[in-house]
Design an enzyme around this catalytic site. Structure first.
Site, PDB file in Angstrom:
ATOM      1  N   ILE A  99       0.811  -1.220   0.000  1.00 18.96           N
ATOM      2  CA  ILE A  99       0.000   0.000   0.000  1.00 18.96           C
ATOM      3  C   ILE A  99       0.844   1.270   0.000  1.00 18.96           C
ATOM      4  O   ILE A  99       0.306   2.380  -0.044  1.00 18.96           O
ATOM      5  CB  ILE A  99      -0.968   0.031   1.203  1.00 18.96           C
ATOM      6  CG1 ILE A  99      -0.199  -0.080   2.528  1.00 18.96           C
ATOM      7  CG2 ILE A  99      -2.004  -1.070   1.085  1.00 18.96           C
ATOM      8  CD1 ILE A  99      -1.088   0.084   3.753  1.00 18.96           C
ATOM      9  N   GLY A 102       8.537   3.794  -0.714  1.00 14.02           N
ATOM     10  CA  GLY A 102       9.418   4.946  -0.585  1.00 14.02           C
ATOM     11  C   GLY A 102      10.789   4.631  -1.129  1.00 14.02           C
ATOM     12  O   GLY A 102      11.003   3.601  -1.776  1.00 14.02           O
ATOM     13  N   PHE A 104      13.572   3.843   0.445  1.00 11.81           N
ATOM     14  CA  PHE A 104      14.341   2.791   1.096  1.00 11.81           C
ATOM     15  C   PHE A 104      13.472   1.724   1.743  1.00 11.81           C
ATOM     16  O   PHE A 104      13.956   0.941   2.548  1.00 11.81           O
ATOM     17  CB  PHE A 104      15.266   3.394   2.157  1.00 11.81           C
ATOM     18  CG  PHE A 104      16.177   4.447   1.596  1.00 11.81           C
ATOM     19  CD1 PHE A 104      17.125   4.121   0.644  1.00 11.81           C
ATOM     20  CD2 PHE A 104      16.072   5.760   2.009  1.00 11.81           C
ATOM     21  CE1 PHE A 104      17.959   5.093   0.116  1.00 11.81           C
ATOM     22  CE2 PHE A 104      16.906   6.740   1.490  1.00 11.81           C
ATOM     23  CZ  PHE A 104      17.854   6.400   0.536  1.00 11.81           C
ATOM     24  N   GLY A 105      12.219   1.689   1.420  1.00 13.43           N
ATOM     25  CA  GLY A 105      11.363   0.684   2.031  1.00 13.43           C
ATOM     26  C   GLY A 105       9.957   0.729   1.473  1.00 13.43           C
ATOM     27  O   GLY A 105       9.652   1.508   0.572  1.00 13.43           O
ATOM     28  N   LYS A 122       5.623  -1.467   7.981  1.00 10.05           N
ATOM     29  CA  LYS A 122       6.657  -0.710   7.279  1.00 10.05           C
ATOM     30  C   LYS A 122       7.952  -1.503   7.337  1.00 10.05           C
ATOM     31  O   LYS A 122       8.390  -1.914   8.412  1.00 10.05           O
ATOM     32  CB  LYS A 122       6.840   0.667   7.910  1.00 10.05           C
ATOM     33  CG  LYS A 122       7.903   1.519   7.221  1.00 10.05           C
ATOM     34  CD  LYS A 122       8.048   2.887   7.876  1.00 10.05           C
ATOM     35  CE  LYS A 122       6.855   3.763   7.575  1.00 10.05           C
ATOM     36  NZ  LYS A 122       7.039   5.150   8.066  1.00 10.05           N
ATOM     37  N   ASP A 216       8.567  17.321   8.976  1.00  7.42           N
ATOM     38  CA  ASP A 216       8.170  16.814   7.662  1.00  7.42           C
ATOM     39  C   ASP A 216       6.649  16.785   7.532  1.00  7.42           C
ATOM     40  O   ASP A 216       6.080  15.823   7.035  1.00  7.42           O
ATOM     41  CB  ASP A 216       8.752  15.413   7.449  1.00  7.42           C
ATOM     42  CG  ASP A 216       8.776  15.013   5.974  1.00  7.42           C
ATOM     43  OD1 ASP A 216       8.826  15.912   5.112  1.00  7.42           O
ATOM     44  OD2 ASP A 216       8.731  13.806   5.685  1.00  7.42           O
TER      45      ASP A 216
END
EC number: 2.7.11.1
Length: 463
Positions: A99, A102, A104-105, A122, A216
């Site tokens: 779903i 990114g 790096f993951g 995650k 962020d």
């Protein structure tokens, strides 16, 4: 092989290899974490017991009933200790769907095999975290999710690791994220904007009170639950994982003179077609930016780029940018590339403009201007949420009970594993991504992930 020197009691030089020093460091960190955890766990148990006793005082119960509740609480504590001793692994979950993705993951919808409960998992690759020096950010993500146990932050139930990956098991919020909602809508009404900005402000204020700065805040990190209410996610993780969130990515641009940019600014005449094209272009490219390693600096406060220090006020700037995007259809500093966006952010006095063909109230405009201004006079920078409560745009907001009221835009959820509000990733395998297990010296720094494992007390009720 590298080595280090020290001296013994007689002053003789002793040489230690890096391998030996790493082993010593690992032992030191392990012991420190062990005793630190004992102290922390003792404090948490005392807090839970104190909370129970406070509840018992407020309830009209007999002494026998109170004692029964104390015994039940003691049993829960015992079961929690037993649960903490159980080793959790990726094999305990069945992957249902990817779903999110990114640099790096990835994020997967998973189901715990023994209970059937659905979570968002995650997955982060350790090698990338070490190579990109992101260990501190990963640790921040985990630590904030442990400490910020309230309604405005996505709840984490477990965290664990294996030789290759780090795993965060969090509550699944089926409403998707604010980025997806904004891409579906051209703009939001001022009433809808007031609702979502108010909830985001409450979320920001709650983490500031815990001593954290998100850094962020952007639509991607505002998740919606099954009722359409908002929760914050990605604490400290996205800040830094993407090149655009590291100041050195823009360092070579910092020599650009304001005059170099003002000419470009002047060419962005705000005709109706310009605003429409900007909104269409933004939405067309927004999804790709979210998944890239470059990302976008659209929501980052100028002081974050200056390397002169920043505080909680940077999160309130981001809120102003999001408010502008909700009302206009695109953020105020969007450009064709991150470099131009950076220049616009740094020259916000000239570039924060309101196109006349998209009418908004003076109250809304004034609120955005007071969010996107100098840090020391920014709305929220002095008293946090209290600054907002007297602002005309937020007139009528029920700050105490907003989460109990219907959301501005209802979310349609058909089942506990409904992913219709998320992107499709048909080309991504459901198998948990892996990498070759580090060999020899490569594994030496794995000690930096010590104490990553966590199980929330409340999860005992789900087992």
């Amino acid at each position: 092989m590298m080595s280090s020197r020290t001296q013994d009691a007689d002053g003789a030089s002793i040489r230690f290899s890096d391998h030996t020093l790493d082993k010593a460091t690992k032992a030191k960190v392990t012991l420190e974490n062990y005793y630190s955890n004992l102290v922390t766990q003792y404090g948490e148990r005392k807090q839970r017991l104190a909370k129970l006793e406070a509840q018992l005082k407020d309830e009209s119960l007999s002494e026998a009933q109170r004692q029964e509740k104390r015994l039940q609480h003691a049993q829960k504590e015992t079961e929690y200790l037993r649960l903490k001793r159980l080793r959790l692994g990726v094999e305990d979950f069945e992957a249902l769907k990817v779903i999110g993705r990114g640099a790096f993951g990835e994020v997967r919808l998973v189901q715990k095999k023994d209970t059937g409960h659905v979570y968002a998992m995650k997955v982060l690759r350790k090698a990338d975290m070490l190579e990109k020096e992101q260990v501190a950010h990963v640790r921040a993500e985990r630590d904030v999710l442990v400490e910020a146990d309230h309604q405005w932050v996505v709840k984490m139930y477990y965290s664990f690791q294996d030789p290759v990956n780090l795993y965060l098991i969090m509550e699944f919020l089926p409403g998707g994220d604010m980025m997806t909602l904004l891409m579906k809508k051209d703009t939001l009404s001022e009433e809808g904007t007031q609702f979502y900005i108010s909830e985001t402000a409450l979320a920001i204020d709650s983490i500031h009170k815990l001593g954290f700065i998100h850094r962020d805040i952007k639509p991607d990190n505002l998740l919606l639950d099954a009722r359409g209410h908002l929760k914050l996610s990605d604490f400290g993780l996205c800040t830094g994982l993407k090149k655009s969130h590291r100041t050195d990515f823009y360092r070579d641009l910092s020599q650009a003179k304001p005059s170099d940019f003002i000419g470009t600014c002047a060419s962005l005449s705000c005709s109706p077609m310009d605003s429409k094209r900007r909104a269409e272009s933004w939405k067309r490219n927004r999804r790709a930016l979210a998944y890239s390693t470059v990302g976008t600096p659209d929501y980052i406060a100028p002081e974050v780029f200056l390397q002169t220090g920043y505080g909680p006020a940077c999160d309130w700037w981001s809120l102003g940018v999001i408010m502008y995007e909700m009302l206009m259809g695109y953020p105020p500093f969007c450009s064709d590339n991150p470099q131009d966006t950076y220049r616009k952010v740094m020259n916000w006095r000239e570039t924060l403009i309101f196109p006349p063909e998209i009418p908004i109230s003076e109250e809304a405009k004034e609120t955005i201007i007071n969010f996107c201004c100098e840090a020391d006079r920014r709305l929220g920078s002095q008293r946090g949420l209290e600054d907002l409560k007297s602002v005309p745009f937020f007139r009528g907001v029920d700050w105490e009970h907003i989460r109990e009221r219907p959301a501005a835009i209802p979310v349609e959820v058909r089942s506990i594993d409904d992913t219709s509000n998320f992107d499709e990733f048909p080309d991504v395998s459901l198998e948990i991504p892996s990498a070759p297990i580090p060999q020899g010296g490569e594994i030496a720094k794995d000690w930096v992930f010590i104490n990553y494992t966590y199980k929330r007390f409340e999860v005992r009720n789900l087992e």
